[in-house]
Design an enzyme around this catalytic site. Structure first.
Site, PDB file in Angstrom:
ATOM      1  N   GLY A 152       5.785  -6.224  -0.727  1.00 42.58           N
ATOM      2  CA  GLY A 152       5.910  -6.204  -2.186  1.00 42.58           C
ATOM      3  C   GLY A 152       7.213  -5.609  -2.685  1.00 42.58           C
ATOM      4  N   ALA A 173       0.811  -1.220   0.000  1.00 41.81           N
ATOM      5  CA  ALA A 173       0.000   0.000   0.000  1.00 41.81           C
ATOM      6  C   ALA A 173       0.844   1.270   0.000  1.00 41.81           C
ATOM      7  CB  ALA A 173      -0.948  -0.007   1.201  1.00 41.81           C
ATOM      8  N   ARG A 215      10.235   7.761  -1.291  1.00 45.15           N
ATOM      9  CA  ARG A 215      11.667   7.964  -1.553  1.00 45.15           C
ATOM     10  C   ARG A 215      12.095   7.519  -2.950  1.00 45.15           C
ATOM     11  NH1 ARG A 215      14.965   5.209   2.869  1.00 45.15           N
ATOM     12  NH2 ARG A 215      13.019   4.260   3.546  1.00 45.15           N
ATOM     13  N   THR A 217       1.325  -2.122   9.482  1.00 47.46           N
ATOM     14  CA  THR A 217       1.384  -3.402   8.757  1.00 47.46           C
ATOM     15  C   THR A 217       0.280  -4.377   9.193  1.00 47.46           C
ATOM     16  OG1 THR A 217       3.202  -3.941  10.277  1.00 47.46           O
ATOM     17  CG2 THR A 217       3.804  -3.343   8.043  1.00 47.46           C
ATOM     18  N   ARG A 267      19.725  -0.622 -61.293  1.00 44.62           N
ATOM     19  CA  ARG A 267      20.653   0.502 -61.441  1.00 44.62           C
ATOM     20  C   ARG A 267      20.835   0.853 -62.928  1.00 44.62           C
ATOM     21  NH1 ARG A 267      24.257  -3.883 -59.490  1.00 44.62           N
ATOM     22  NH2 ARG A 267      25.167  -4.748 -61.371  1.00 44.62           N
TER      23      ARG A 267
HETATM   24  C1  UD1 Z   1       8.730  -3.336   8.976  1.00 42.42           C
HETATM   25  C2  UD1 Z   1       8.649  -4.134  10.254  1.00 42.42           C
HETATM   26  C3  UD1 Z   1      10.055  -4.262  10.855  1.00 42.42           C
HETATM   27  C4  UD1 Z   1      10.986  -4.923   9.848  1.00 42.42           C
HETATM   28  C5  UD1 Z   1      10.976  -4.157   8.540  1.00 42.42           C
HETATM   29  C6  UD1 Z   1      11.710  -4.946   7.498  1.00 42.42           C
HETATM   30  C7  UD1 Z   1       6.474  -3.667  11.249  1.00 42.42           C
HETATM   31  C8  UD1 Z   1       5.764  -2.907  12.277  1.00 42.42           C
HETATM   32  N1  UD1 Z   1       7.778  -3.455  11.180  1.00 42.42           N
HETATM   33  O1  UD1 Z   1       9.147  -2.032   9.325  1.00 42.42           O
HETATM   34  O2  UD1 Z   1      10.021  -5.044  12.027  1.00 42.42           O
HETATM   35  O3  UD1 Z   1      12.279  -5.007  10.368  1.00 42.42           O
HETATM   36  O4  UD1 Z   1       9.634  -3.962   8.061  1.00 42.42           O
HETATM   37  O5  UD1 Z   1      11.838  -4.181   6.337  1.00 42.42           O
HETATM   38  O6  UD1 Z   1       5.878  -4.455  10.548  1.00 42.42           O
HETATM   39  N2  UD1 Z   1       2.539  -1.157   4.477  1.00 42.42           N
HETATM   40  C9  UD1 Z   1       1.232  -1.091   4.073  1.00 42.42           C
HETATM   41  N3  UD1 Z   1       0.332  -0.394   4.842  1.00 42.42           N
HETATM   42  C10 UD1 Z   1       0.689   0.206   5.998  1.00 42.42           C
HETATM   43  C11 UD1 Z   1       2.034   0.147   6.395  1.00 42.42           C
HETATM   44  C12 UD1 Z   1       2.936  -0.555   5.619  1.00 42.42           C
HETATM   45  O7  UD1 Z   1       0.873  -1.643   3.026  1.00 42.42           O
HETATM   46  O8  UD1 Z   1      -0.183   0.798   6.630  1.00 42.42           O
HETATM   47  C13 UD1 Z   1       3.493  -1.887   3.646  1.00 42.42           C
HETATM   48  C14 UD1 Z   1       4.530  -0.980   3.022  1.00 42.42           C
HETATM   49  O9  UD1 Z   1       4.133  -0.568   1.733  1.00 42.42           O
HETATM   50  C15 UD1 Z   1       5.755  -1.863   2.977  1.00 42.42           C
HETATM   51  C16 UD1 Z   1       5.553  -2.825   4.137  1.00 42.42           C
HETATM   52  O10 UD1 Z   1       4.197  -2.776   4.476  1.00 42.42           O
HETATM   53  O11 UD1 Z   1       5.794  -2.647   1.800  1.00 42.42           O
HETATM   54  C17 UD1 Z   1       6.408  -2.479   5.348  1.00 42.42           C
HETATM   55  O12 UD1 Z   1       6.095  -1.205   5.807  1.00 42.42           O
HETATM   56  P1  UD1 Z   1       7.195  -0.202   6.321  1.00 42.42           P
HETATM   57  O13 UD1 Z   1       6.529   1.033   6.721  1.00 42.42           O
HETATM   58  O14 UD1 Z   1       8.306  -0.154   5.346  1.00 42.42           O
HETATM   59  O15 UD1 Z   1       7.690  -0.953   7.646  1.00 42.42           O
HETATM   60  P2  UD1 Z   1       9.089  -0.761   8.342  1.00 42.42           P
HETATM   61  O16 UD1 Z   1       9.003   0.418   9.226  1.00 42.42           O
HETATM   62  O17 UD1 Z   1      10.184  -0.830   7.375  1.00 42.42           O
END
Ligand code: UD1
Ligand code: MG
Length: 458
Positions: A105, A14, A19, A81, A427
Site C-alpha cells: 500500500g 498492516a 518512520r 508478508t 453613502r
Molecule cells: C519486502 C520484500 C523484499 C522487497 C521489498 C520491496 C519480503 C519478505 N520482502 O521487504 O524482497 O525487496 O519489500 O520494498 O516480502 N506488511 C504487512 N504485514 C507484515 C509485514 C509487512 O502488512 O507482517 C506490509 C508492510 O506494511 C509493507 C509491506 O508489507 O507495506 C512490505 O513489508 P516490509 O516490512 O516493508 O518489507 P521489506 O522488508 O521492505
C-alpha cells in the site's frame, strides 16, 4: 487459464510506518491529494482487478473506510508478508480468480500498464506460477535479490539479511509486486515457514515453494521510480514530486500550456480542457475541472471549482469549493470566490469576496465588493441579477437580492433587496464648501511659519 479479467488483488498495509512519525497510518498519507492506498487501489481497478482486499493492522479503521466498498482483512500480529496475505485467506478463497496480485500500500506510483504486463506474462503459453516485478535500483541496499537461473527463470528471492556476498552483489531486486496463480496461492502460502534472519513468514519464499510444486517463476521489469516505496516523509516528498511530474506531463500532453511546469501543482483528479494556459505558481486542490481556452494566471489557488470555457482567472485569485464559473467569466487579482455561481461573462476583477452567491450573466463587481455572507452564526445568500453593476467598495449584506440591470453606487452598504434596473446608494450626500480648502491652507500655513520664526528667535 488467463482470462485477464479474472484477477484479484491483495494490498498489504498492516504496517503503521513508524518512520513516518505520524498518528495516521502510513498508507493514508496523501500524494497529489489522495491517500497512497487509494492510488494503488485505483490503479488496480484500471488494470482490471475485481476483488481488491486490503490487509490492515488492528484499529486501522481509516484505511478500512478509505478502501470501501472493497473488503479489508485485519492482520493482528505482524509476522511477515506471507503471513499478511494469509490474513486475507477467507476473502481470497471466497472469490477464486486465475491470478492473485500482491502489492504494498505504500508504493503509489505503479502504473496500470506495468500490472498489465505482469498479467500478460502470466497469460503467456508457459504460464509462470509466479510473476515478480523486478527492478534495478541505484543502490540495491536492503531489497530482496532476484536470483535467476541460466534460462533467465527466477529461482528464488533472497532477503538482504539472509543473502550471501555473491547474492548481495546481484543488482536485480524485488519490488514486492507479484502476480501469483490464484488457484495455488493459498496452498503455497500455507507451506512457507519462518526459518530466516527475521523469523518472519516471507512472501518471497513463494518462489521456491512454487518451483517445488512443479511450477516456475518469471520476472517482468519495472522502472525504479515506479516502485518507489514510501517509508519516511522524505520518501513521501519524493513520491509527491514524481507524481506531480507525471500530472504535469499529462496536462501538457492533453493540450495545456504550463509556462513553468515545475511550479504548478495538480491534484490527482484535476481535469484540464484544451488550450488551457496555466502561469507559474498555480496550485490545484481536489475537484477542479477547467474548460477549453481558459487562462489561469500566476499565483492562483483553486480547489473544488468548475471553470467554464474562455474564463480568465488571476493573477492571485483564490477559488474555493463550490465555485462555478460559466463561460468567459473574468476573476482578477485578490479575488476570492466560494460556493458561488458566476454567470456567463460576469466579472470581478479586483479585490473582491464572493461567497454563497449567484451572480447573473454579464454582471460586474467593482473593486472591493464584499458579499457579507456570515453573521457569526449563519451563512446567507446573495443574488445578483443579470447585467447588474456593483460599484466599488460595496458591502452586500446577505441575505440580499440585487435585481437584473440594477446599479449600486460605490461605497454602499446594501442591506435590503434592490429592484431590477434601480439605482441604490447608501453613502451620505456629498457636501461642498466653496473656497474652504484655500482659506484653511492659508491660515494653517501662516500659523506654521509664525511658530518656526519664534523658535529661531530663542
Ligand atoms: C519486502 C520484500 C523484499 C522487497 C521489498 C520491496 C519480503 C519478505 N520482502 O521487504 O524482497 O525487496 O519489500 O520494498 O516480502 N506488511 C504487512 N504485514 C507484515 C509485514 C509487512 O502488512 O507482517 C506490509 C508492510 O506494511 C509493507 C509491506 O508489507 O507495506 C512490505 O513489508 P516490509 O516490512 O516493508 O518489507 P521489506 O522488508 O521492505
Ligand atoms: Mg519495505
Amino acid at each position: 487459464m488467463a482470462d485477464p479479467a479474472s484477477t484479484n488483488a491483495v494490498i498489504l498495509a498492516a504496517g503503521m510506518g513508524t518512520r513516518m512519525m505520524s498518528a495516521m497510518p502510513k498508507v493514508m498519507h496523501p500524494v497529489a491529494g489522495r491517500p497512497m492506498v487509494r492510488h494503488v487501489m485505483a490503479m488496480l481497478e484500471q488494470a482490471g482487478a475485481e476483488t481488491i482486499i486490503t490487509v490492515v493492522g488492528p484499529g486501522m479503521d481509516e484505511v478500512v473506510h478509505e478502501t470501501r466498498p472493497h473488503p479489508a482483512a485485519v492482520q493482528t500480529e505482524r509476522l511477515g508478508t506471507a503471513h499478511a496475505v494469509l490474513a486475507a485467506k477467507d476473502l481470497i478463497a471466497a472469490a477464486p480468480a486465475d491470478t492473485l496480485l500482491v502489492l504494498f500500500g505504500d508504493t503509489p506510483l505503479i502504473r496500470p500498464e506495468t500490472i498489465s504486463r505482469m498479467l500478460a506474462r502470466r497469460a503467456s503459453p508457459d504460464a509462470p506460477g509466479v510473476v515478480v516485478l523486478g527492478f534495478e535500483p541505484e543502490d540495491p541496499g536492503a531489497y530482496g535479490r532476484l536470483i535467476t537461473g541460466p534460462g533467465g527463470n527466477l529461482e528464488k528471492i533472497v532477503e538482504a539479511k539472509d543473502a550471501s556476498a555473491d547474492e548481495l552483489a546481484v543488482g536485480l531486486c524485488n519490488s514486492g509486486v507479484m502476480a501469483i496463480d490464484g488457484k495455488k496461492v493459498l496452498d503455497w502460502l500455507g507451506r512457507i515457514g519462518d526459518a530466516n534472519a527475521k523469523k518472519e513468514f516471507y512472501l518471497t519464499d513463494i518462489i521456491e515453494t512454487a518451483i517445488r510444486d512443479g511450477a516456475h517463476a518469471a520476472v517482468v521489469m519495472g522502472d525504479a521510480d515506479e516502485v518507489l516505496g514510501v517509508n519516511s516523509r522524505t520518501d513521501l516528498a519524493a513520491a509527491e514530486a514524481a507524481m506531480q511530474d507525471r500530472l504535469r506531463a499529462h496536462a501538457m500532453a492533453g493540450g495545456a500550456t504550463l509556462t513553468d511546469p515545475g511550479s504548478v501543482f495538480f491534484s490527482w483528479d484535476t481535469v484540464l480542457g484544451r488550450d488551457v494556459s496555466v502561469g507559474p505558481n498555480v496550485v490545484f486542490g481536489a475537484g477542479v475541472t477547467v474548460g477549453d481556452d481558459v487562462t489561469i494566471r500566476a499565483f492562483c489557488h483553486i480547489e473544488g471549482a468548475a471553470i467554464g470555457p474562455g474564463a480568465i482567472v488571476g493573477p492571485f485569485a483564490r477559488l474555493r469549493p463550490g465555485t462555478v464559473l460559466e463561460r468567459n467569466v473574468h476573476i482578477g487579482n485578490f479575488v476570492e470566490v466560494k460556493a458561488s455561481v458566476m454567470g456567463e461573462g460576469a466579472k470581478a476583477n479586483h479585490l473582491t469576496y464572493i461567497g454563497d452567491s449567484e451572480v447573473g450573466a454579464g454582471a460586474n463587481m467593482g473593486a472591493g465588493t464584499i458579499t457579507c455572507n456570515y453573521d457569526g452564526h449563519f451563512k446567507s445568500k446573495t443574488v445578483i441579477g443579470r447585467g447588474a453593476f456593483i460599484g466599488s467598495n460595496t458591502a452586500l449584506v446577505a441575505p440580499v437580492t440585487i435585481g437584473d440591470g440594477a446599479i449600486i453606487g460605490a461605497g454602499s452598504a446594501i442591506v435590503k433587496d434592490v429592484a431590477a434596473d434601480a439605482l441604490a446608494v447608501t453613502r451620505a450626500k456629498q457636501a461642498e464648501v466653496q473656497g474652504w480648502a484655500k482659506r484653511f491652507n492659508t491660515k494653517r500655513g501662516a500659523e506654521k511659519a509664525a511658530a518656526k520664526a519664534r523658535k529661531e528667535d530663542t
